[in-house]
Design a protein around this motif. Structure first.
Motif, PDB file in Angstrom:
ATOM      1  N   ASP A  38     -11.021   8.446   4.142  1.00  0.00           N
ATOM      2  CA  ASP A  38      -9.925   7.545   4.491  1.00  0.00           C
ATOM      3  C   ASP A  38     -10.273   6.100   4.158  1.00  0.00           C
ATOM      4  O   ASP A  38      -9.402   5.333   3.702  1.00  0.00           O
ATOM      5  N   ASP A  39     -11.529   5.709   4.377  1.00  0.00           N
ATOM      6  CA  ASP A  39     -11.968   4.350   4.029  1.00  0.00           C
ATOM      7  C   ASP A  39     -11.855   4.126   2.530  1.00  0.00           C
ATOM      8  O   ASP A  39     -11.368   3.072   2.075  1.00  0.00           O
ATOM      9  N   THR A  88       0.821  -1.217   0.000  1.00  0.00           N
ATOM     10  CA  THR A  88       0.000   0.000   0.000  1.00  0.00           C
ATOM     11  C   THR A  88       0.847   1.257   0.000  1.00  0.00           C
ATOM     12  O   THR A  88       0.321   2.359  -0.140  1.00  0.00           O
ATOM     13  N   GLN A 132      -8.210   3.846   1.534  1.00  0.00           N
ATOM     14  CA  GLN A 132      -7.639   2.553   1.923  1.00  0.00           C
ATOM     15  C   GLN A 132      -8.103   1.443   0.985  1.00  0.00           C
ATOM     16  O   GLN A 132      -7.298   0.614   0.524  1.00  0.00           O
TER      17      GLN A 132
END
Length: 374
Positions: free
Chosen positions: A102-103, A60, A106
């Motif tokens: 942010d979700d 990531t 990600q």
């Protein structure tokens, strides 16, 4: 079967468990040098050394994918195969409005950008090799989105679209790009302590087992697929020598029921020829050689064919089967199989407009498109 992969170099991401581990094991069994990428290195990966070289990396991050590819090329001198398998899902039980920026970041990073970055780093090396391959594990949710995993679905849809577009660009340059989109699979992503089933169960007051059964009932097959089943063929309920399809062919009469009787003799000869090639290639102490010794003792048919010293026989792409529901099927079949481990991926197609094509469509509707295990 010799898939002519021996000596090739592969990078497999998300390789420590589930589908990624099954792919790593299958490639290693074919003689591929595998760089197996995961955040944490597990025992099953280290047990595959020296054929498999585990690498701990966070894909990531912006530079994580490139470092993995550099490791593979530095260690093995090039790259032939990339398997983009890394991914993660988090059920959004409170609905779309609860999914934060942010979700979204990600989900898109781990399920989409990790594959984009790894592919971008690997592509020059794959093109340089020629006759190379990129296989990306997407999801059925790319086509059948579910609001409970809305960000995951969007990321997988982007991933599938990316791979399709890329295939048109690099296919003419000698790099195949394929996408696999499995449904529910018996991995920790679904069935682990923090998996989808457990998370939904905690929120709904049900049990993880009930959630899993409900999800399985909604799939075409009515069950979860095991990783070895999804990529390698349904052989997981066999033990010992019976894990080998050639062994069952010569020792279990039911193994021949799906084939026309007229094809039995040729199938026997091909099985023997492939085992002879494997035993010769791998040596007298190899699993293939031990399997040959067992069959010589247990099957008079095998022993007689072994003495004929036939070599060079291979499976034909055209196969004739007998399905218990619709009878005879004339299919084109690509069979990838390891003689000792019974690891196989079978892809069946029929000529459009033929009777067999219509029968396959009917079986798909009925949800009985698989053959009995054997």
């Amino acid at each position: 079967m010799d898939l002519r992969l021996s000596g090739k170099v592969a990078v497999v991401t998300g390789a420590s468990k589930g589908i990624g581990l099954a792919v790593t094991q299958a490639l290693a069994a074919e003689g591929v040098n595998v760089v197996a990428v995961a955040r944490g290195i597990t025992g099953p990966l280290t047990d595959l050394a020296p054929r498999v070289h585990p690498v701990s990396a966070d894909l990531t991050t912006a530079d994580g994918p490139a470092s993995v590819v550099e490791e593979a090329v530095s260690r093995f001198g090039g790259l032939d195969i990339l398997v983009n398998n890394v991914g993660a899902v988090h059920p959004r039980l409170a609905g779309f409005a609860s999914v934060t920026d942010d979700d979204w970041t990600q989900a898109l990073t781990v399920n989409f950008l990790a594959a984009v970055r790894t592919t971008r780093a690997a592509l020059p090396h794959l093109i340089d090799r020629g006759n190379a391959s990129i296989v990306t594990v997407s999801s059925i949710n790319a086509f059948l989105p579910d609001p409970m995993v809305i960000d995951y679905c969007a990321a997988k849809a982007a991933l599938t679209n990316f791979c399709k577009a890329l295939s048109k660009e690099v296919g003419p340059r000698g790099v195949r790009v394929n996408t696999v989109s499995p449904g529910p699979v018996s991995t920790s992503l679904w069935l682990g302590d923090d998996g989808v089933a457990a998370t939904v169960a905690k929120a709904s007051g049900g049990s993880p087992e009930d959630i899993a059964r409900s999800a399985a009932a909604q799939s075409a097959t009515g069950r979860f697929t095991a990783p070895a089943v999804a990529l390698l063929g349904e052989q997981t309920h066999y033990t010992g020598a019976a894990r080998s399809a050639p062994y069952r062919w010569f020792t279990d009469p039911t193994a021949r029921e799906r084939y026309l009787p007229d094809d039995h003799e040729l199938n026997s000869r091909v099985n023997v020829a492939l085992l002879r090639a494997a035993a010769t290639r791998e040596g007298p102490r190899s699993p293939a050689a031990r399997l040959v010794a067992s069959l010589v003792r247990e099957s008079g048919e095998f022993a007689a064919l072994w003495d004929r010293q036939e070599v060079g026989l291979r499976w034909s792409d055209a196969k004739r089967f007998v399905h218990p529901s619709v009878g005879r099927l004339d299919l084109y079949c690509q069979t990838l199989q390891d003689p000792d481990q019974s690891q196989s991926l079978l892809v069946f197609t029929a000529t459009p407009g033929s009777d067999s094509h219509e029968k396959l469509a009917l079986l798909n509707v009925l949800g009985t498109d698989s053959f009995p295990a054997g």
